[in-house]
Write a protein that holds these residues in place. Structure first.
Motif, PDB file in Angstrom:
ATOM      1  N   CYS A 222      44.083 -25.333  -5.327  1.00  0.00           N
ATOM      2  CA  CYS A 222      44.498 -26.654  -5.807  1.00  0.00           C
ATOM      3  C   CYS A 222      44.337 -26.875  -7.308  1.00  0.00           C
ATOM      4  O   CYS A 222      45.016 -27.742  -7.864  1.00  0.00           O
ATOM      5  N   ASP A 223      43.451 -26.158  -7.980  1.00  0.00           N
ATOM      6  CA  ASP A 223      43.356 -26.289  -9.435  1.00  0.00           C
ATOM      7  C   ASP A 223      44.595 -25.667 -10.088  1.00  0.00           C
ATOM      8  O   ASP A 223      45.302 -24.870  -9.462  1.00  0.00           O
ATOM      9  N   SER A 224      44.843 -26.005 -11.333  1.00  0.00           N
ATOM     10  CA  SER A 224      45.975 -25.404 -12.035  1.00  0.00           C
ATOM     11  C   SER A 224      45.744 -23.906 -12.182  1.00  0.00           C
ATOM     12  O   SER A 224      44.609 -23.429 -12.197  1.00  0.00           O
ATOM     13  N   GLU A 225      46.830 -23.157 -12.301  1.00  0.00           N
ATOM     14  CA  GLU A 225      46.766 -21.694 -12.247  1.00  0.00           C
ATOM     15  C   GLU A 225      45.774 -21.102 -13.245  1.00  0.00           C
ATOM     16  O   GLU A 225      45.018 -20.184 -12.914  1.00  0.00           O
ATOM     17  N   GLY A 226      45.752 -21.612 -14.455  1.00  0.00           N
ATOM     18  CA  GLY A 226      44.894 -21.024 -15.475  1.00  0.00           C
ATOM     19  C   GLY A 226      43.651 -21.834 -15.788  1.00  0.00           C
ATOM     20  O   GLY A 226      43.024 -21.617 -16.828  1.00  0.00           O
ATOM     21  N   SER A 227      43.260 -22.747 -14.915  1.00  0.00           N
ATOM     22  CA  SER A 227      42.091 -23.579 -15.189  1.00  0.00           C
ATOM     23  C   SER A 227      40.828 -22.720 -15.254  1.00  0.00           C
ATOM     24  O   SER A 227      40.707 -21.716 -14.540  1.00  0.00           O
ATOM     25  N   PRO A 228      39.862 -23.079 -16.096  1.00  0.00           N
ATOM     26  CA  PRO A 228      38.627 -22.282 -16.216  1.00  0.00           C
ATOM     27  C   PRO A 228      37.888 -22.125 -14.893  1.00  0.00           C
ATOM     28  O   PRO A 228      37.344 -21.047 -14.607  1.00  0.00           O
ATOM     29  N   ARG A 229      37.862 -23.160 -14.054  1.00  0.00           N
ATOM     30  CA  ARG A 229      37.144 -23.068 -12.779  1.00  0.00           C
ATOM     31  C   ARG A 229      37.852 -22.093 -11.830  1.00  0.00           C
ATOM     32  O   ARG A 229      37.198 -21.338 -11.107  1.00  0.00           O
ATOM     33  N   ARG A 230      39.177 -22.102 -11.835  1.00  0.00           N
ATOM     34  CA  ARG A 230      39.917 -21.171 -10.980  1.00  0.00           C
ATOM     35  C   ARG A 230      39.774 -19.741 -11.489  1.00  0.00           C
ATOM     36  O   ARG A 230      39.568 -18.805 -10.697  1.00  0.00           O
ATOM     37  N   ARG A 231      39.853 -19.557 -12.786  1.00  0.00           N
ATOM     38  CA  ARG A 231      39.697 -18.219 -13.348  1.00  0.00           C
ATOM     39  C   ARG A 231      38.280 -17.697 -13.141  1.00  0.00           C
ATOM     40  O   ARG A 231      38.077 -16.487 -12.959  1.00  0.00           O
ATOM     41  N   SER A 232      37.310 -18.588 -13.154  1.00  0.00           N
ATOM     42  CA  SER A 232      35.938 -18.165 -12.870  1.00  0.00           C
ATOM     43  C   SER A 232      35.834 -17.601 -11.459  1.00  0.00           C
ATOM     44  O   SER A 232      35.224 -16.540 -11.235  1.00  0.00           O
ATOM     45  N   ALA A 233      36.450 -18.292 -10.497  1.00  0.00           N
ATOM     46  CA  ALA A 233      36.429 -17.817  -9.112  1.00  0.00           C
ATOM     47  C   ALA A 233      37.179 -16.495  -8.975  1.00  0.00           C
ATOM     48  O   ALA A 233      36.703 -15.566  -8.302  1.00  0.00           O
ATOM     49  N   GLN A 234      38.343 -16.383  -9.610  1.00  0.00           N
ATOM     50  CA  GLN A 234      39.126 -15.152  -9.496  1.00  0.00           C
ATOM     51  C   GLN A 234      38.421 -13.962 -10.159  1.00  0.00           C
ATOM     52  O   GLN A 234      38.433 -12.857  -9.615  1.00  0.00           O
ATOM     53  N   THR A 235      37.827 -14.191 -11.314  1.00  0.00           N
ATOM     54  CA  THR A 235      37.093 -13.113 -11.984  1.00  0.00           C
ATOM     55  C   THR A 235      35.956 -12.621 -11.102  1.00  0.00           C
ATOM     56  O   THR A 235      35.723 -11.416 -10.957  1.00  0.00           O
ATOM     57  N   THR A 236      35.264 -13.565 -10.495  1.00  0.00           N
ATOM     58  CA  THR A 236      34.148 -13.218  -9.614  1.00  0.00           C
ATOM     59  C   THR A 236      34.643 -12.484  -8.379  1.00  0.00           C
ATOM     60  O   THR A 236      34.054 -11.475  -7.972  1.00  0.00           O
ATOM     61  N   MET A 237      35.726 -12.959  -7.788  1.00  0.00           N
ATOM     62  CA  MET A 237      36.269 -12.288  -6.606  1.00  0.00           C
ATOM     63  C   MET A 237      36.730 -10.875  -6.937  1.00  0.00           C
ATOM     64  O   MET A 237      36.571  -9.958  -6.124  1.00  0.00           O
ATOM     65  N   PHE A 238      37.292 -10.692  -8.123  1.00  0.00           N
ATOM     66  CA  PHE A 238      37.712  -9.355  -8.536  1.00  0.00           C
ATOM     67  C   PHE A 238      36.509  -8.423  -8.626  1.00  0.00           C
ATOM     68  O   PHE A 238      36.554  -7.265  -8.165  1.00  0.00           O
ATOM     69  N   GLU A 239      35.416  -8.899  -9.216  1.00  0.00           N
ATOM     70  CA  GLU A 239      34.224  -8.073  -9.360  1.00  0.00           C
ATOM     71  C   GLU A 239      33.590  -7.765  -8.002  1.00  0.00           C
ATOM     72  O   GLU A 239      33.130  -6.640  -7.758  1.00  0.00           O
ATOM     73  N   VAL A 240      33.561  -8.754  -7.120  1.00  0.00           N
ATOM     74  CA  VAL A 240      33.015  -8.536  -5.781  1.00  0.00           C
ATOM     75  C   VAL A 240      33.883  -7.539  -5.016  1.00  0.00           C
ATOM     76  O   VAL A 240      33.380  -6.614  -4.360  1.00  0.00           O
ATOM     77  N   LEU A 241      35.201  -7.717  -5.087  1.00  0.00           N
ATOM     78  CA  LEU A 241      36.122  -6.804  -4.397  1.00  0.00           C
ATOM     79  C   LEU A 241      35.971  -5.381  -4.927  1.00  0.00           C
ATOM     80  O   LEU A 241      35.912  -4.419  -4.140  1.00  0.00           O
TER      81      LEU A 241
END
Length: 294
Positions: A114-133
């Motif tokens: 639901c956040d905008s595509e490049g929002s800092p909170r969304r990118r924080s989650a994606q960066t973390t998910m990438f590292e976990v994956l």
């Protein structure tokens, strides 16, 4: 074949090794849990380029899962080195079921979807998910050979041609993580448990349906007032008010204020404030307008 390999890893070779259709069924369930965990992380990384989109600053929830991931890496590497494959199996299974599927991925849905595509909170989650994956795929590779390679080839970003050309991940605890942060999370998770109990009671009484139909008031337990937003995220409710105070937790559940947003499903008094999108809350309306103008 990967299910057979996972079954071998799950059994203690020092004892008699049991074998039955029921046992294979349970191992198959564990395999699907791990595979689905990799799959949902991959799905949430759609459109993410780690070279361009990764961020350094992380949300508190992201620091928590990275700290848990560091614990997993340490445990699994030590288990591999001592040929304790059942410990590898149980550690991976527990992390994917308890920390990822039942908690982190669920709590991040609002940010991711639901956040905008490049929002800092969304990118924080994606960066973390990438590292976990990235770490998970490397850890499961010795056991789930085909699944790990399949996931590796689907990951975003330039990398080596095979997961088997990679080294195991390092157990790196986030620099922002501390003993105080760990103690804070013990309180947050204890409060979440009490909130979930209170929400379930209200469901049984037919006063609420989904958790997003509720707002929650929490008193005691040593929570700080500024923890309200984080509690709202990890409890999947439409509002949290932290009253402060010590002693045991006291939780009250009320119907959420405002109207349900058709996009994020949260109840908010800001729904309808943007005339062009009368069924959306203020946050979702801004995101949709931003997307339509780009």
């Amino acid at each position: 074949a990967d299910v057979v390999r996972l079954w071998v890893a799950s059994e203690d070779a020092k004892e008699d090794v049991p074998f039955s259709t029921e046992i294979f069924g349970r191992v198959g369930d564990s395999y699907r849990l791990i595979r689905n965990s990799l799959r949902i992380l991959l799905g949430n990384l759609s459109g993410f380029d780690p070279k361009k989109d990764a961020v350094q600053e992380r949300e508190t929830l992201d620091l928590y899962i990275l700290a848990k991931m560091a614990e997993l890496v340490k445990t699994v590497k030590e288990a591999y080195e001592s040929y304790n494959f059942p410990a590898v199996y149980h550690s991976l299974n527990r992390f994917c079921s308890v920390e990822l599927s039942a908690f982190y991925v669920d709590a991040c849905k609002d940010r991711i979807y639901c956040d905008s595509e490049g929002s800092p909170r969304r990118r924080s989650a994606q960066t973390t998910m990438f590292e976990v994956l990235d770490g998970l795929v490397k850890l499961v590779a010795p056991v789930l050979a085909f699944t790990a390679e399949e996931a590796w080839q689907s990951m975003p970003g330039a990398k080596s041609t095979s997961v088997y050309l990679e080294k195991f991940p390092e157990a790196v605890v986030p620099a922002q993580w501390s003993a105080q942060e760990a103690a804070k999370w013990e309180k947050l998770l204890a409060a979440r448990g009490k909130v979930n109990e209170a929400l379930e009671e209200q469901r049984k009484l037919k006063k609420i349906g989904k958790s997003l139909e509720a707002k929650v008031q929490i008193q005691g337990g040593g929570l700080a007032v500024e923890d309200a937003r984080l509690m709202e995220e990890i409890c999947l409710v439409s509002g949290v008010e932290v009253m402060g105070g010590s002693g045991g937790f006291e939780v009250a559940v009320f119907p959420a204020d405002g109207t349900k947003c058709e996009r994020c499903w949260k109840h908010s008094e800001s729904v309808g404030q943007k005339k062009v999108h009368p069924s959306l809350c203020g946050r979702c309306a801004e995101v949709v307008l931003l997307r339509s103008s780009s």
